[in-house]
Design a protein around this motif. Sequence first.
Motif, PDB file in Angstrom:
ATOM      1  N   GLU A 187       0.850  -1.183   0.000  1.00  0.00           N
ATOM      2  CA  GLU A 187       0.000   0.000   0.000  1.00  0.00           C
ATOM      3  C   GLU A 187       0.886   1.234   0.000  1.00  0.00           C
ATOM      4  OE1 GLU A 187      -2.771   0.098   3.190  1.00  0.00           O
ATOM      5  OE2 GLU A 187      -3.923  -1.639   2.481  1.00  0.00           O
ATOM      6  N   LYS A 188       0.348   2.335  -0.535  1.00  0.00           N
ATOM      7  CA  LYS A 188       1.087   3.587  -0.530  1.00  0.00           C
ATOM      8  C   LYS A 188       0.910   4.291   0.811  1.00  0.00           C
ATOM      9  CE  LYS A 188       1.832   4.886  -5.302  1.00  0.00           C
ATOM     10  NZ  LYS A 188       1.838   6.013  -6.254  1.00  0.00           N
ATOM     11  N   VAL A 189       2.028   4.770   1.354  1.00  0.00           N
ATOM     12  CA  VAL A 189       1.998   5.508   2.617  1.00  0.00           C
ATOM     13  C   VAL A 189       2.850   6.762   2.456  1.00  0.00           C
ATOM     14  CG1 VAL A 189       1.653   3.435   4.015  1.00  0.00           C
ATOM     15  CG2 VAL A 189       3.966   4.227   3.546  1.00  0.00           C
ATOM     16  N   SER A 190       2.620   7.734   3.303  1.00  0.00           N
ATOM     17  CA  SER A 190       3.399   8.975   3.291  1.00  0.00           C
ATOM     18  C   SER A 190       4.446   8.937   4.393  1.00  0.00           C
ATOM     19  CB  SER A 190       2.475  10.174   3.494  1.00  0.00           C
ATOM     20  OG  SER A 190       1.955  10.172   4.814  1.00  0.00           O
ATOM     21  N   PRO A 191       5.501   9.758   4.288  1.00  0.00           N
ATOM     22  CA  PRO A 191       6.485   9.828   5.375  1.00  0.00           C
ATOM     23  C   PRO A 191       5.848  10.216   6.706  1.00  0.00           C
ATOM     24  CG  PRO A 191       7.349  10.882   3.401  1.00  0.00           C
ATOM     25  CD  PRO A 191       5.913  10.562   3.124  1.00  0.00           C
ATOM     26  N   GLN A 192       4.837  11.074   6.670  1.00  0.00           N
ATOM     27  CA  GLN A 192       4.161  11.475   7.899  1.00  0.00           C
ATOM     28  C   GLN A 192       3.441  10.288   8.541  1.00  0.00           C
ATOM     29  OE1 GLN A 192       3.816  13.145   4.928  1.00  0.00           O
ATOM     30  NE2 GLN A 192       5.289  14.758   5.483  1.00  0.00           N
ATOM     31  N   GLN A 193       2.852   9.422   7.714  1.00  0.00           N
ATOM     32  CA  GLN A 193       2.193   8.231   8.248  1.00  0.00           C
ATOM     33  C   GLN A 193       3.198   7.303   8.920  1.00  0.00           C
ATOM     34  OE1 GLN A 193       0.020   7.394   4.378  1.00  0.00           O
ATOM     35  NE2 GLN A 193      -1.499   6.606   5.808  1.00  0.00           N
ATOM     36  N   VAL A 194       4.387   7.182   8.321  1.00  0.00           N
ATOM     37  CA  VAL A 194       5.415   6.336   8.913  1.00  0.00           C
ATOM     38  C   VAL A 194       5.850   6.914  10.259  1.00  0.00           C
ATOM     39  CG1 VAL A 194       7.746   5.432   8.652  1.00  0.00           C
ATOM     40  CG2 VAL A 194       6.207   5.493   6.681  1.00  0.00           C
ATOM     41  N   THR A 195       6.065   8.229  10.322  1.00  0.00           N
ATOM     42  CA  THR A 195       6.457   8.858  11.585  1.00  0.00           C
ATOM     43  C   THR A 195       5.398   8.638  12.653  1.00  0.00           C
ATOM     44  OG1 THR A 195       7.724  10.565  10.418  1.00  0.00           O
ATOM     45  CG2 THR A 195       7.097  11.036  12.678  1.00  0.00           C
ATOM     46  N   GLU A 196       4.140   8.790  12.290  1.00  0.00           N
ATOM     47  CA  GLU A 196       3.053   8.567  13.247  1.00  0.00           C
ATOM     48  C   GLU A 196       3.021   7.115  13.715  1.00  0.00           C
ATOM     49  OE1 GLU A 196      -0.458   9.841  11.268  1.00  0.00           O
ATOM     50  OE2 GLU A 196       0.128  11.959  11.220  1.00  0.00           O
ATOM     51  N   ALA A 197       3.272   6.189  12.795  1.00  0.00           N
ATOM     52  CA  ALA A 197       3.281   4.774  13.156  1.00  0.00           C
ATOM     53  C   ALA A 197       4.420   4.466  14.125  1.00  0.00           C
ATOM     54  CB  ALA A 197       3.411   3.914  11.896  1.00  0.00           C
ATOM     55  N   ILE A 198       5.598   5.038  13.867  1.00  0.00           N
ATOM     56  CA  ILE A 198       6.742   4.821  14.756  1.00  0.00           C
ATOM     57  C   ILE A 198       6.461   5.430  16.127  1.00  0.00           C
ATOM     58  CG2 ILE A 198       9.176   5.369  15.131  1.00  0.00           C
ATOM     59  CD1 ILE A 198       8.684   3.241  12.989  1.00  0.00           C
ATOM     60  N   ASP A 199       5.882   6.628  16.152  1.00  0.00           N
ATOM     61  CA  ASP A 199       5.516   7.251  17.431  1.00  0.00           C
ATOM     62  C   ASP A 199       4.513   6.392  18.181  1.00  0.00           C
ATOM     63  OD1 ASP A 199       7.168   9.373  16.954  1.00  0.00           O
ATOM     64  OD2 ASP A 199       5.589  10.740  16.285  1.00  0.00           O
TER      65      ASP A 199
END
Length: 731
Positions: free
Chosen positions: A365-377
Amino acid sequence: MKRLFHLICFLVITISPGQWVGGQEAPPARRPKVGLVLSGGGAKGFAHVGVLKVIEEAGLQIDFIGGTSMGGLVSGLYAIGYNADSLAGLVLEQDWDRLLSDDIPRRELSIEEKPDFDRFIVSFPLRERKVKLPVGVVSGQNIENKFAELCSHIYKIQDFNEFPIPFLCVSVDVGTGNEVIHRSGYLPSAMRATMAIPSVFAPVNLDGQLLIDGGVLNNFPVDHVQEMGADILIGVNVGYQPFTAEDDVSFLKVMEQTVFLTSQKRSEENIELCDIYIKPDISGYSSASFNGGDSLIARGERAARKYFDTFKTLADSLNSLEYVPYKKPSFEPLDSFLLSEIYIEGIEKVSGRLLTGKLNLNVLEKVSPQQVTEAIDNVFSSLFFEKVTYELEPMYDEFLGTSVKLKIKVVERKGGQLKVGLNYNTSYKASITLNTTFRNVLLNGSKLSLNLALGENQYFLARYEKNNGWRPGFVIDLMGQNFDLNIYSQGINKGVVDYSDIGARIYTQSIIGKSYSFGFGGEVERITLRPDVGDVIPGRQAGNYYNLFGYINLDTYDNRFFPTGGTNFNLLYKFINDQYLDYNHFLRISFEQAARLGRRFTLIPRIYGGATTADSSLLVYQFYLGGLNKTPRKGIMPFVGLDFMEQSGRNAIVLGLDLQYNFWKSNYLVLKTNVGNTSWHLEDMLFFQSAFAGFGLTLGNMSLIGPIELTIMRSNLRNDFLLYINIGYYF
């Protein structure tokens, strides 16, 4: 400057067209390369942004750039396309207090961790049966992931020479004492290493080396930028500033000075290499002045304005030799990418299901860098890890095309924690609260916590839970409590009942995102009532209860005590079955919403109450209104203007409204109003036939020991004003 003047004159003289050498036209001279060097200096490095603004206005093309510490951060971002305006925006928009710490905002915490976040003053790590201090105050969790997000658009580039402006930064290998020059690799890691101030930030483990701030050896790396191929060197130095014993010296200033002194001789040598040397006036500011970004940028710009004509002349001279169109730094942000693989490094005991459940990212699936940061947080907010960072690695597949491999590196939290809290409030009196928390006990991904409140009203809770994120986990509780149950009649305290219970419950729980949980299960409890003051009950009473229950919780508050945004919703239902096979129902519900009105005002409407079929023999499962303590214990609820537990009934409803004013820093004035009703029969509740109202004014402060609240309040049921005091986090 003399050297630069001679160089410009030489360029103007030697680049005239049509010159001949030995009867032949001379080959065109090589255009000299311009290198820019930015020193370390903590927050003082914001002045670099002002200098960059003037260089851009002059149209001077930078061919190489490098720096140390904050200079390494600014130059690294400039090298990959962030221009002066965008850097200024980053400086002014960041929450630097959070970014330069490992703190998690309350609303970002996983909901099961929020109660402990609101309860304790201090926390100590426990390892190998002793308190262990970290190698740095800050591990770098927040800033490393911010770097990863800011650099996401160049994730395919590992060679720093391939950046729009070739770049380097400097760190120090603490094991060998040698300089490490970063000219390739993963840029966020290099920038994090160059600013790893000893004792403040934990060292960075990179390629087998333990790296600290490059300012220890070379805070102004002009020599290394020269080695890159720069012919003309521009240096901006915000580092060493001598001070005397008479100056206002803080701990941070002493630490900063100690770091700079070790490299000052090297910096003086590098100053001599500069053709243009700029030292902004940053007196009055320290390396920790992160709230002074606007002023520091202005000071850097003011210092660089003195050299504007020099920059312009140099740019014109270079273009006369070989015209190169000026390109202001810019870039196309990475909007989204195809996630083809998630690779996790460092997992030993924590459940993989918990981690993937918290990530909530799906491959292909396509994700944004902001989504990745939120997931890591989101993963970090589970508190199972000391650190969670990530890298984006380019991948190519003939079917998928270009995609990204998400490499997540975790450091599991080992050992336990000891937490301590103190509280005094008018309702429950003085108490000290203790907590020990251990993770991965018996089962991987589990949490064991022991809570104890000591004082006039005691409380004990031992909880073992297996958290699987949105997938159902389980919780086992052993609990007990003892407190005084006030019995009022027509506003008069008729007596006090000593209440105690002990019990156990087991239930399943699912957690959605960070802020929503629901579950159901069963419990057994033994409740004992003893008359303490007055004859409100005919002697000691005790009973065993076997209950089924279900609940829904939602908590997005940014602050439990003085919220400025978010929602808090709780619903609890119990089916109560006693030892005599009598059945009762108990339903408690509450809803609050904090809505910000401008910068300083917040409006907080609320509604709460409940209904039960419990009769007079089951006093504790009735509803009691009064006091301001929000600790949820059975049917006890707050009400402004009434004494603790002053009004009671089998059914209760309260409508409330607070107007909160943040008048200075962490100080608040809160105007509180509410109207309520209690009744024995449910049908009498809805018409508010016996309604009562109250109001109050709270002066509050969010201090280091927790909230401090002083409230004066009154209701239409009383002829006097009541005073409520709360100091510290209540259990």
